[in-house]
Design a protein around this motif. Structure first.
Motif, PDB file in Angstrom:
ATOM      1  N   HIS A  72      36.910  33.260  44.234  1.00 13.89           N
ATOM      2  CA  HIS A  72      38.312  33.368  44.637  1.00 13.89           C
ATOM      3  C   HIS A  72      38.887  34.720  44.209  1.00 13.89           C
ATOM      4  CE1 HIS A  72      38.260  29.177  45.746  1.00 13.89           C
ATOM      5  NE2 HIS A  72      37.814  28.862  44.546  1.00 13.89           N
ATOM      6  N   PHE A  73      39.665  35.319  45.090  1.00 15.81           N
ATOM      7  CA  PHE A  73      40.294  36.602  44.780  1.00 15.81           C
ATOM      8  C   PHE A  73      41.582  36.719  45.572  1.00 15.81           C
ATOM      9  CE2 PHE A  73      37.739  37.282  48.527  1.00 15.81           C
ATOM     10  CZ  PHE A  73      38.498  38.128  49.326  1.00 15.81           C
ATOM     11  N   ALA A  74      42.478  37.557  45.085  1.00 21.18           N
ATOM     12  CA  ALA A  74      43.747  37.823  45.768  1.00 21.18           C
ATOM     13  C   ALA A  74      43.689  39.197  46.411  1.00 21.18           C
ATOM     14  CB  ALA A  74      44.908  37.754  44.789  1.00 21.18           C
ATOM     15  N   SER A  75      44.273  39.327  47.597  1.00 27.96           N
ATOM     16  CA  SER A  75      44.337  40.633  48.250  1.00 27.96           C
ATOM     17  C   SER A  75      45.619  41.371  47.903  1.00 27.96           C
ATOM     18  CB  SER A  75      44.207  40.481  49.771  1.00 27.96           C
ATOM     19  OG  SER A  75      45.177  39.589  50.272  1.00 27.96           O
ATOM     20  N   PHE A  76      46.494  40.734  47.114  1.00 27.99           N
ATOM     21  CA  PHE A  76      47.653  41.403  46.532  1.00 27.99           C
ATOM     22  C   PHE A  76      48.287  40.474  45.503  1.00 27.99           C
ATOM     23  CE2 PHE A  76      52.144  42.629  46.231  1.00 27.99           C
ATOM     24  CZ  PHE A  76      52.000  43.976  45.909  1.00 27.99           C
ATOM     25  N   ILE A  77      48.778  41.049  44.402  1.00 34.03           N
ATOM     26  CA  ILE A  77      49.503  40.306  43.372  1.00 34.03           C
ATOM     27  C   ILE A  77      50.768  41.086  43.039  1.00 34.03           C
ATOM     28  CG2 ILE A  77      49.444  39.355  41.034  1.00 34.03           C
ATOM     29  CD1 ILE A  77      46.387  39.332  41.234  1.00 34.03           C
ATOM     30  N   GLY A  78      51.913  40.402  43.019  1.00 38.11           N
ATOM     31  CA  GLY A  78      53.173  41.066  42.706  1.00 38.11           C
ATOM     32  C   GLY A  78      54.158  40.107  42.073  1.00 38.11           C
ATOM     33  N   THR A  79      55.309  40.632  41.672  1.00 40.24           N
ATOM     34  CA  THR A  79      56.335  39.797  41.044  1.00 40.24           C
ATOM     35  C   THR A  79      57.089  39.004  42.102  1.00 40.24           C
ATOM     36  OG1 THR A  79      57.885  41.651  41.126  1.00 40.24           O
ATOM     37  CG2 THR A  79      56.639  41.338  39.092  1.00 40.24           C
ATOM     38  N   GLY A  80      57.537  37.803  41.740  1.00 39.36           N
ATOM     39  CA  GLY A  80      58.345  36.985  42.625  1.00 39.36           C
ATOM     40  C   GLY A  80      59.762  37.535  42.732  1.00 39.36           C
ATOM     41  N   LEU A  81      60.368  37.439  43.906  1.00 35.98           N
ATOM     42  CA  LEU A  81      61.723  37.935  44.110  1.00 35.98           C
ATOM     43  C   LEU A  81      62.711  37.257  43.166  1.00 35.98           C
ATOM     44  CD1 LEU A  81      63.612  39.700  45.925  1.00 35.98           C
ATOM     45  CD2 LEU A  81      64.001  37.622  47.265  1.00 35.98           C
TER      46      LEU A  81
END
Length: 809
Positions: free
Chosen positions: A770-779
């Protein structure tokens, strides 16, 4: 005696190179004598020394081995073997092993074996390519050697160019299409502006589709079914209209798949696939000297995407009505494997792409005159629920965009094999982008029922690019070639920006929108001279080395983000400086052991000045544009093809890419302390850090075997493994780390020996990594102490299986 001299010189070159490496990385290596370490220890390596070190290391470590191999193996005299790979990286057909450019070639079979159906999956088969996902195709981006543009602004163009059948694609979003009837994709690494021009400061993807055959009519069709109800239908027909003179080729596809994300708010499946497209081609050769090639295509994609799932939440995040984010998402299993969302907004991406081109080639006095005239159009309407909860915090965040472009290229190409070979030409590019975005919601305000905050932003930008270009290769001897190329470019962009209150809204929406503002006409103009210099040496028919220096260029950009302000415009910061690339590159191309082994090695040192970057501030909940001071990418690329026995082909590709950013100051990540580099004003200088989503190590290994098995049948099997090392998606933020991972794909096929019928069973990500193609902060899910995080997942992050059947007549 000559070979002995070469070996002695090569040994000295290796020892010298190892001494450089030892000094560079400060590893004590025992040396005979004391002078080597002492001399190199006193050298202060600036960027030119680094370039020489990388390229010398790549070549020097390889030359002795291949020279010895040549001594021990009988080399085939015929260079035009069946395994020869033909490319057009220098605007003429050439054997890949003779081209002084860092290239990897992805064939139709390689794409099919690994179920690569679009540009966003190329990183699974080409280690030097990266892909960063986004909430819509307008924000997605490709990178090469860690360098690429990830940007929502209509005024910023990509740094990696996509060229389809000789036509440059002006917008990144218009480049993301389903692969259909593809012959090959040439991945050209490093600045390619000399010959490919527009948007290629970091590299170019040269996509070549299949041409109609003037002598053989054919019909091909395939159908496949896989996990997530993944259904793909493809068909191609090539018809000879007048043997040797005229032919027609038609192809089409239909692709659907269920979404991998479930919206618990209404039970709907999201992030699905639903696209179709057609392409028609007409080839007419009225004489041996002239050909006319007409292409028309159209495609649509209608997806309920692209939503992020929640990895974690900040316990203290509370919305306008007192509800907490944690309570609203309590039914979900938060974490890296979360495949659920709970949203009240409607996410979608409706996209239409089409165009036509006419390519005319004619010979005149031994020269070839080429004209490529093309018009293309791209439309998209997309929306995402930015807040990620079932409240109307920011449930509408949409865009309608229409892009039109017209290109004209005119080239004069000399015959191949002459003492001086050249390509010269003129290029014209016109593009118009019109878009309207809307944001709507309560944000943090508890409004009466039916009332909301909102903005509407209308903008347009017209771009004109005119260029004269050329490349000359002189052959003073049979073995030595000298290379010189140039591109004189004139860029002009004119834009308008108008932000108003969304009709029906109570007031403007901060952060995602802003106060009413109409900017003055924004303009960006520039003229640039970029160039390429190099030398190429053919040691033997099967060993070639080269060294080149290239100055690349991408024109100035305009800030047209939703939150553009008068202060930004008045200070001149709405116009970003041009992006300048410099690339020192050396390579070795070899074919060894009676054509059993192909081994290519490239070393490079590349810098970008004033790179046009987009950053995100979690505190301001807004994107920002800036020129990064300097980016550096350096490393080594290796490609190998081994054919040890009949029917077996082993391929391997390795990319070691060491990246660094300098002079980039941006917002601190949530919870970052002064000890972790957060300075006054919530700013951090990330100089010295690696670029985001740029793995230091990436490689792929592929084994393909096929053999006749009797009863008029043939069996084949393919096994591929791709690995990418750890990356950050946001500078220094440990919560945005994607650990290194490897993907294992496999395919087994049975077909008739005449190739008419084939059935295959395939599997992707067989080990279920499993991998993510993007990780960022929630609005809005941020505070001074930390934040909650979201991620984008694709079907490739899960194990899938399927079956495919194909026929060919």
């Amino acid at each position: 005696m000559a070979n002995l001299d070469v070996r002695i010189a090569s040994r000295y070159l290796i020892e010298t190179t190892l001494s450089r490496i030892a000094t560079r990385v400060r590893i004590p290596v025992p040396m005979r004598g004391t002078t080597v370490e002492n001399i190199w220890g006193r050298i202060r390596m600036n960027y030119r020394h680094k370039a020489l070190w990388l390229c010398t290391a790549a070549i020097a470590m390889s030359v002795p081995a291949v020279v010895q191999a040549q001594d021990e193996a009988a080399v085939a005299a015929n260079e035009a073997g069946s395994d020869e790979i033909i490319v057009t990286a220098q605007k003429r057909e050439q054997n890949l092993q003779k081209v002084p450019v860092s290239i990897s070639v992805l064939s139709a079979s390689a794409l099919s074996d690994n179920r690569v159906n679009g540009l966003e999956q190329l990183s699974q088969v080409s280690p030097s390519i990266g892909f960063t996902n986004s909430a819509n195709t307008r924000g997605q981006g490709l990178s090469i050697r860690g360098i690429g543009t990830l940007n929502f602004s209509d005024g910023v163009e990509p740094s990696v160019s996509t060229v389809i059948d000789g036509v440059v694609i002006g917008r990144s979003a218009a480049s993301f299409f389903d692969f259909n009837d593809i012959q090959r994709i040439e991945v050209l690494r490093g600045p390619q502006g000399t010959l490919f021009g527009k948007n290629s400061s970091a590299g170019a993807l040269n996509v070549v589709t299949e041409k109609p055959s003037l002598y053989d009519s054919s019909l091909e069709a395939s159908a496949s079914y896989g996990t997530f109800n993944d259904v793909r239908l493809k068909g191609t027909g090539s018809l000879v209209l007048d043997e040797g003179r005229a032919a027609l080729r038609l192809s089409g596809f239909r692709s659907t798949a269920d979404g991998i994300i479930t919206n618990t708010f209404n039970g709907k499946k999201l992030n699905n696939a639903d696209s179709w497209g057609v392409r028609g081609k007409f080839l007419f050769e009225p004489s041996d000297a002239t050909s006319i090639y007409v292409i028309g295509d159209y495609g649509e994609s209608n997806r309920d995407c692209c939503v992020s799932t929640v990895r974690s939440v900040l316990p203290t995040t509370t919305y306008y009505n007192g509800q907490t984010r944690a309570a609203l998402l309590s039914a979900q299993h938060l974490g890296p494997l979360n495949r659920e969302v709970t949203i009240d907004g409607e996410p979608f991406n409706r996209q239409k792409t089409g165009g036509a081109s006419v390519e005319i080639n004619t010979e005149l006095g031994g020269q070839t005159i080429t004209s490529i005239t093309a018009y293309r159009e791209f439309r998209v309407f997309d929306n995402n629920d930015a807040d990620g909860v079932s409240l109307p915090v920011a449930s509408v965040n949409n865009a309608r965009q229409k892009q039109q472009q017209f290109t004209q290229e005119l080239r004069l190409t000399s015959p191949s094999g002459e003492p001086i070979e050249y390509v010269v030409g003129l290029f014209y590019f016109w593009q118009d982008v019109v878009s309207q975005t809307q944001v709507k919601g309560n944000l943090v305000v508890n409004l009466p029922a039916g009332q909301y905050l909102g903005n509407q932003v209308d903008r347009d930008i017209t771009t004109k690019n005119v260029a004269a270009f050329g490349q000359l290769t002189a052959h003073p001897t049979d073995k030595l070639s000298l290379i010189g190329g140039f591109r004189l470019t004139s860029d002009q962009s004119v834009a308008h920006f108008n932000r108003t209150i969304l009709p029906g809204a109570l007031a403007v929406m901060p952060s995602l929108g802003g106060p009413v503002y109409m900017s003055p006409t924004l303009k960006a103009t520039d003229t640039d001279f970029s160039y390429k210099l190099g030398a190429q040496y053919q040691f033997s028919p099967d060993i070639m080395a080269y060294f080149t220096y290239t100055r690349g260029y991408k024109g100035p950009a305009l800030n047209l983000l939703n939150n553009l302000t008068a202060a930004t415009v008045n200070s001149g910061l709405a116009v970003l400086k041009p992006e300048i690339a410099q690339n020192w590159e050396g390579g070795l191309r070899t074919t060894l052991f009676d054509r059993m082994l192909t081994l290519n090695v490239t070393g490079f040192y590349e810098t970008f000045t004033d790179f046009q970057a987009q950053t995100y501030s979690a505190a301001l909940t807004s994107f920002q544009l800036t020129n990064a001071g300097k980016l550096i990418t350096q490393g080594v690329e290796v490609e190998a093809i081994l054919r040890p026995v009949d029917g077996l082909t082993l391929t391997g590709n390795l990319a070691f890419t060491d990246t660094e950013v300098r002079g980039l100051v941006l917002s601190c990540y949530p919870g970052q302390t002064a000890a972790q580099g957060c300075q006054t004003g919530n700013r951090q200088d990330v100089s010295g850090e690696a670029l985001t989503n740029a793995p230091k190590w990436a490689y792929s290994i592929n084994a393909n075997y096929g053999a006749d098995i009797g009863n008029n049948l043939r069996g084949s099997a393919n096994l591929a493994y791709t690995y990418r090392s750890q990356v950050f998606f946001s500078y220094r933020d440990p919560k945005t780390i994607q650990p290194g991972y490897g993907l294992l794909n496999g395919r087994v096929s049975l077909e008739t020996q005449d190739g008419r019928y084939r059935v295959s069973v395939f599997g992707k990500n067989l080990t279920n990594k499993h991998f993510a193609s993007f990780i960022g902060t929630g609005l809005l899910d941020t505070s001074a102490t930390g934040a909650g995080y979201t991620q984008l997942l694709t079907p490739d992050a899960f194990r899938t299986f399927g079956v495919e059947g194909a026929v060919r007549f």
